[in-house]
Write a protein that holds these residues in place. Structure first.
Motif, PDB file in Angstrom:
ATOM      1  N   GLU A   1       1.679   6.684  -6.889  1.00  0.00           N
ATOM      2  CA  GLU A   1       0.647   7.664  -7.251  1.00  0.00           C
ATOM      3  C   GLU A   1       1.154   9.090  -7.057  1.00  0.00           C
ATOM      4  O   GLU A   1       0.881   9.971  -7.875  1.00  0.00           O
ATOM      5  CB  GLU A   1      -0.621   7.424  -6.427  1.00  0.00           C
ATOM      6  CG  GLU A   1      -1.379   6.180  -6.840  1.00  0.00           C
ATOM      7  CD  GLU A   1      -2.528   5.829  -5.904  1.00  0.00           C
ATOM      8  OE1 GLU A   1      -2.767   6.583  -4.926  1.00  0.00           O
ATOM      9  OE2 GLU A   1      -3.181   4.810  -6.158  1.00  0.00           O
TER      10      GLU A   1
ATOM     11  N   LYS B   1       0.992   4.197  -2.890  1.00  0.00           N
ATOM     12  CA  LYS B   1       0.831   5.623  -2.609  1.00  0.00           C
ATOM     13  C   LYS B   1       2.015   6.416  -3.141  1.00  0.00           C
ATOM     14  O   LYS B   1       1.850   7.500  -3.702  1.00  0.00           O
ATOM     15  CB  LYS B   1       0.668   5.849  -1.104  1.00  0.00           C
ATOM     16  CG  LYS B   1      -0.675   5.434  -0.569  1.00  0.00           C
ATOM     17  CD  LYS B   1      -0.758   5.647   0.922  1.00  0.00           C
ATOM     18  CE  LYS B   1      -2.090   5.144   1.474  1.00  0.00           C
ATOM     19  NZ  LYS B   1      -2.146   5.268   2.941  1.00  0.00           N
TER      20      LYS B   1
ATOM     21  N   GLU C   1       0.831  -1.200   0.000  1.00  0.00           N
ATOM     22  CA  GLU C   1       0.000   0.000   0.000  1.00  0.00           C
ATOM     23  C   GLU C   1       0.873   1.259   0.000  1.00  0.00           C
ATOM     24  O   GLU C   1       0.599   2.218  -0.719  1.00  0.00           O
ATOM     25  CB  GLU C   1      -0.915  -0.009   1.223  1.00  0.00           C
ATOM     26  CG  GLU C   1      -1.974   1.066   1.190  1.00  0.00           C
ATOM     27  CD  GLU C   1      -2.968   0.922   2.330  1.00  0.00           C
ATOM     28  OE1 GLU C   1      -3.370   1.957   2.876  1.00  0.00           O
ATOM     29  OE2 GLU C   1      -3.326  -0.222   2.664  1.00  0.00           O
ATOM     30  N   ASP C   2       1.961   1.243   0.789  1.00  0.00           N
ATOM     31  CA  ASP C   2       2.886   2.384   0.811  1.00  0.00           C
ATOM     32  C   ASP C   2       3.532   2.590  -0.553  1.00  0.00           C
ATOM     33  O   ASP C   2       3.674   3.726  -1.023  1.00  0.00           O
ATOM     34  CB  ASP C   2       3.961   2.184   1.878  1.00  0.00           C
ATOM     35  CG  ASP C   2       3.407   2.258   3.293  1.00  0.00           C
ATOM     36  OD1 ASP C   2       2.274   2.761   3.462  1.00  0.00           O
ATOM     37  OD2 ASP C   2       4.110   1.807   4.228  1.00  0.00           O
TER      38      ASP C   2
END
Length: 147
Positions: free
Chosen positions: A46, A43, A39-40
């Motif tokens: 993105e 992010k 997830e990190d």
């Protein structure tokens, strides 16, 4: 355990019962840690894409100030903003991936005296393999290229 088995809830339940509660909790903690790491990374990816898009928009505005129009942001950003591909289809080569044709590297005559070529990819043709097993060197069949 393959991904298909790992992704199947029934298989996971069965495995969890067999390995015991404590081991299952340890595995679950590791899976959650990996999930957080992924997830990190997502992010971060993105955020990098947003920075690149902001730069592209800035350049677009600069071009417009200079009177250069007709270049769409999507044309500039096509390779930058699109998410990176991941998974089995992202790498080079691999099983089932067709590679382009190449020039023949070896020339030889088969049992019937017919001239044949081989690129060096894939299985060695049986007539050439027989000649090599009979004692001839593979290098003697190389096609000499003139520069």
């Amino acid at each position: 355990m393959s991904f298909a088995e790992f992704n199947n809830i029934r298989t996971l339940r069965k495995e969890a019962r067999e390995i015991g509660y404590d081991v299952f909790l340890e595995i679950a903690e590791k899976v959650l840690a990996i999930s957080s790491e992924i997830e990190d990374l997502k992010k971060e990816d993105e955020a990098n894409r947003a920075k690149k898009l902001a730069l592209i928009e800035k350049f677009q505005a600069m071009l417009a100030e200079e009177g250069i129009e007709g270049i769409a942001i999507t044309e500039i950003a096509e390779g930058v903003v699109a998410p990176a591909k991941t998974g089995s289809g992202s790498g080079k080569g691999g099983k089932g991936v067709k590679r382009g044709s190449v020039e023949p590297k070896y020339a030889f005559k088969d049992d019937k005296g017919v001239e044949q070529n081989w690129s060096g990819r894939g299985r060695m043709p049986l007539p050439l393999k027989a000649k090599i097993e009979a004692g001839e060197k593979l290098e003697s069949f190389l096609i000499k290229k003139e520069d």
